[in-house]
Write an enzyme that holds these catalytic residues in place. Structure first.
Site, mmCIF file in Angstrom:
data_model
loop_
_atom_site.group_PDB
_atom_site.id
_atom_site.type_symbol
_atom_site.label_atom_id
_atom_site.label_comp_id
_atom_site.label_asym_id
_atom_site.label_seq_id
_atom_site.Cartn_x
_atom_site.Cartn_y
_atom_site.Cartn_z
ATOM 1 N N CYS A 135 -43.209 -38.259 19.706
ATOM 2 C CA CYS A 135 -42.601 -37.752 18.567
ATOM 3 C C CYS A 135 -43.604 -37.302 17.542
ATOM 4 O O CYS A 135 -44.116 -38.253 16.792
ATOM 5 C CB CYS A 135 -41.993 -38.931 18.301
ATOM 6 S SG CYS A 135 -40.815 -38.978 16.603
ATOM 7 N N CYS A 138 -42.518 -38.482 14.040
ATOM 8 C CA CYS A 138 -42.886 -39.953 13.838
ATOM 9 C C CYS A 138 -44.508 -39.997 13.567
ATOM 10 O O CYS A 138 -44.959 -40.759 12.525
ATOM 11 C CB CYS A 138 -42.684 -40.833 14.667
ATOM 12 S SG CYS A 138 -40.950 -40.583 15.671
ATOM 13 N N ASP A 139 -45.362 -39.458 14.379
ATOM 14 C CA ASP A 139 -46.608 -39.695 14.585
ATOM 15 C C ASP A 139 -47.396 -38.687 13.930
ATOM 16 O O ASP A 139 -48.867 -38.903 14.037
ATOM 17 C CB ASP A 139 -47.020 -40.084 16.010
ATOM 18 C CG ASP A 139 -46.328 -41.253 16.544
ATOM 19 O OD1 ASP A 139 -46.399 -42.029 15.620
ATOM 20 O OD2 ASP A 139 -46.096 -41.217 17.723
#
Ligand code: NAP
Length: 308
Positions: A135, A138-139
């Site tokens: 992701c 997200c990261d």
């Protein structure tokens, strides 16, 4: 413990499920949507969606899905959090079981979507969350000024590689062939981006490091040539598999595990419909999920009125 009866229960809260919820609620059916995580599905963790009509400048996946949810709730859709573990039929009702609750519905819409595949190579599991991610939204910010790799050649890999150029110094896109599968518009952007380098015809054999990812061991797809690439992170985008394990023996699935349902979205089991990425079909996009969701809700309404 039984938690109540509904006209329609929707399993999964991505674009297909939320659209089905909007249409079913507007049809004044008592409708519950059960979502395991937060509503929005994979679309909600897509940084930027630029091919959903109506937003010429694109829109963040998170915002688009928040709008879907608000619109559906505005017409009375109920949303509950839970993981559906089993589905069964009893008389006119379908039984939906989460860990500690049983729900009853006259019609069910399966919109459980899909989840990312893993590469299945040594080191992948060990370094999950320590350099291996699925992701970018997200990261991505953890990889500021880093050299990283993105694995895959589809829409997800190329779109997310472009997004990662906001943070990373260099992105190596590693693809097992010499031709991308991604939409041409996205390909052109990536091929023209100075931060992105393509490593063609190459396969990841191992993800290595110490406490965190330090390198990838690669092999040419043809022949025996092997080489190492130093990276601090690796984003894996090698396709998806349907969330349909709980449907075994309940509805017919295709060889890939996707739910068989035609244009009407009705599955092999009357009163059970399938919408979005979990359905066996040609194109998996927010635009096609929305069409499925609307159709499934209308088909469910028709089924309920026929069943009396
Ligand atoms: P995908 O289209 O199935 O592409 C997966 C990619 O990973 C392919 O390039 C494939 O290579 C490669 N791959 C598969 N298994 C591999 C392995 N074991 N090792 C190395 N590479 C491997 O998956 P996706 O990109 O996640 O897209 C899924 C669906 O969502 C598609 O329908 C896509 O159009 C849609 N989507 C659309 C957008 C959009 O904005 N338009 C964004 C994201 C996703 P090969 O090409 O050689 O098979």
């Amino acid at each position: 413990m039984s938690e109540g009866r509904y006209d329609v229960i929707i399993i999964g809260g991505g674009p297909a499920g939320l659209t089905a919820g909007l249409y079913a609620s507007r049809a004044r059916l008592k409708t519950l949507l059960i979502e395991e995580l937060i509503p929005g599905g994979q679309a909600a963790v897509t940084h930027h969606i630029e091919n959903y009509p109506g937003f010429p400048g694109g829109i963040s996946g998170e915002r688009l899905m928040e709008n879907f949810k608000r619109q559906a709730e505005g017409f009375g859709l109920e949303i509950a959090q839970g993981r559906v573990e089993r589905l069964a039929r009893e008389g006119d009702y379908k039984n939906i079981y989460t860990k500690d609750t049983e729900f009853l519905a006259k019609a069910v819409i399966i919109a459980s979507g899909s989840r990312p595949n893993t590469l299945g190579v040594p080191g992948e599991e060990k370094f999950k969350g320590r350099g291996v991610s699925y992701c970018a939204t997200c990261d991505g910010a953890f990889f500021r000024d880093a050299e990283i790799a993105v694995i895959g050649g589809g829409d997800s890999a190329i779109k997310e590689a472009l997004f990662l150029t906001k943070f990373a110094r260099k992105i190596n896109v590693i693809h097992r062939r010499s031709e991308l599968r991604a939409e041409k518009v996205i390909q052109e952007k990536a091929l023209g981006n100075k931060k992105i380098e393509f490593i063609w015809d190459s396969i990841v054999e191992e993800i290595g490091g110490e406490k965190i990812v330090k390198y990838l061991n690669l092999k040419k797809a043809k022949g025996e040539e092997r080489f190492q690439l130093k990276v601090e992170g690796v984003f894996v985008y090698v396709g998806n598999q349907p969330n349909s394990d709980f449907l075994q023996g309940i509805v017919e699935l295709d060889r890939g595990g996707y739910v068989k349902a035609g244009d009407s979205t009705e599955t092999s089991s009357p009163g059970i419909f399938a919408a979005g990425d979990v359905r066996s079909k040609l194109l998996r996009q927010v635009a096609t999920a929305v069409g499925d969701g609307a159709t499934a809700a209308m088909a469910a309404e028709e089924y309920i009125s026929r069943a009396g």
